[in-house]
Design an enzyme around this catalytic site. Sequence first.
Site, PDB file in Angstrom:
ATOM      1  N   HIS A 140       0.743  -1.542   0.514  1.00 57.92           N
ATOM      2  CA  HIS A 140      -0.425  -0.023  -0.221  1.00 57.92           C
ATOM      3  C   HIS A 140       0.862   1.317   0.191  1.00 57.92           C
ATOM      4  O   HIS A 140       0.123   2.553  -0.236  1.00 57.92           O
ATOM      5  CB  HIS A 140      -0.657  -0.081   1.128  1.00 57.92           C
ATOM      6  CG  HIS A 140      -1.913  -1.497   1.314  1.00 57.92           C
ATOM      7  ND1 HIS A 140      -2.650  -1.520   0.271  1.00 57.92           N
ATOM      8  CD2 HIS A 140      -2.516  -2.021   1.864  1.00 57.92           C
ATOM      9  CE1 HIS A 140      -3.661  -2.518   0.317  1.00 57.92           C
ATOM     10  NE2 HIS A 140      -2.812  -2.963   1.468  1.00 57.92           N
ATOM     11  N   ASP A 177      -3.313 -10.314  -1.820  1.00 56.78           N
ATOM     12  CA  ASP A 177      -3.581 -10.424  -1.198  1.00 56.78           C
ATOM     13  C   ASP A 177      -4.813  -9.874  -1.201  1.00 56.78           C
ATOM     14  O   ASP A 177      -5.435  -8.913  -1.991  1.00 56.78           O
ATOM     15  CB  ASP A 177      -2.948  -9.357  -0.843  1.00 56.78           C
ATOM     16  CG  ASP A 177      -3.202  -8.353   0.747  1.00 56.78           C
ATOM     17  OD1 ASP A 177      -4.225  -7.568   1.158  1.00 56.78           O
ATOM     18  OD2 ASP A 177      -2.061  -8.162   1.929  1.00 56.78           O
ATOM     19  N   ASP A 270      -4.889 -12.649   3.554  1.00 58.21           N
ATOM     20  CA  ASP A 270      -5.670 -11.860   4.090  1.00 58.21           C
ATOM     21  C   ASP A 270      -6.818 -13.151   3.043  1.00 58.21           C
ATOM     22  O   ASP A 270      -8.325 -12.370   3.814  1.00 58.21           O
ATOM     23  CB  ASP A 270      -5.830 -10.730   4.793  1.00 58.21           C
ATOM     24  CG  ASP A 270      -5.134  -9.985   3.447  1.00 58.21           C
ATOM     25  OD1 ASP A 270      -4.893 -10.371   2.393  1.00 58.21           O
ATOM     26  OD2 ASP A 270      -4.577  -8.715   4.000  1.00 58.21           O
TER      27      ASP A 270
END
Length: 370
Positions: A140, A177, A270
């Site tokens: 990110h 992810d 995740d």
Amino acid sequence: MTDLHVFWDDSFTAHTPPAGEFETKWSGRLAAKEPHPDREERVRNIRSIIEHVLDDRANWQSVAPATKAQLNRVHSSEYITEFERFCEAGGGRLTAETGANEASYSAARHAAGAAIQAAETAIDCDDSVPYALVRPSGHHAQPTQADGFCFFNNIAVAAEHLLQTEDIERVGILDWDVHHGNGTQECFYDRDDVLFVSLHNDHWSWDPNAHPQTGDVDEYGVGTGQGYNLNIPLPPGTGNSGYEAAFDRIVEPVFEAYDPDVLLISAGQDPGVVDPLGRNVVTKRGFESFGRRARRMAEKYSDGRFAIVQEGGYQVSHLAYATLGVLEGSLGVETGIEDPFAWLDEDLQSARAAVTRIADRFTNDWPVVA
């Protein structure tokens, strides 16, 4: 026998974001503060399961922190200095969900260094699996700002390092992810020497300032980079079979057509079935298939050269099992350990519909997905 090279530094456990109300700051309305979801136990549990299950294959490698010159290939010098001074002053919150302490700058530099070393090991092409077991995550982080628990974009720093120091012309980055790799997208959005493919939940932006990118299919690259940024936003409830459909229809054909010199994996687990920050239901068996496919794509398209860099995953028990699955698949081993959390069914119909709709959007630039 394929070896696992694990790049690890103790600084990864010293980084501590502020406690509050899950990932956000403390309001005082509740009875107890909650530790931030990016807890040190995440990586400690992964290390432990490797030591217990894959110890005969694991070679633990020390890590040199990324230099400022290496970081500066991706991040502005002003941002690097600003973050260093922020941590020297004791840290705090940089955004609503992203925080640091006095140890975070060192941990972030070591995480980027571990990604570089894993990528360099991939170039050696010695039939090993390089794995950067890092914290904090990176995908990110944008060139001039932190976001989503990330400070330096580990995989982008590694990709730039290879492009500038090795005989490498094209890097493929696959990010599975559950959150859009918006920082990696931002780093390479106008370039065709990096193909970035992100499989993620259809979550859009969570902060218009820190996270302006949406992760939608329309974020497709600009200029020479048009068509080299592929977002695959999947609906909540996507599980093993839904991801298989995305790999079969889009991911593998596109990487085959691109023919990268090396494949780098942003491996956030995740999408796991009980992750508190995701809404997908991938099990350990699904993550095994992710690892197998990554290894197979590397063998077919990049002379076996690939590296895995840890990203998210926030249920501290399931993350270890899910990551074990990734490593089993990439090593080509079967431990027989089952997923103790695999109790939810997936919404395959919605996932297949989404994959078809997304593939149709990419057909003009990537006829292989038609």
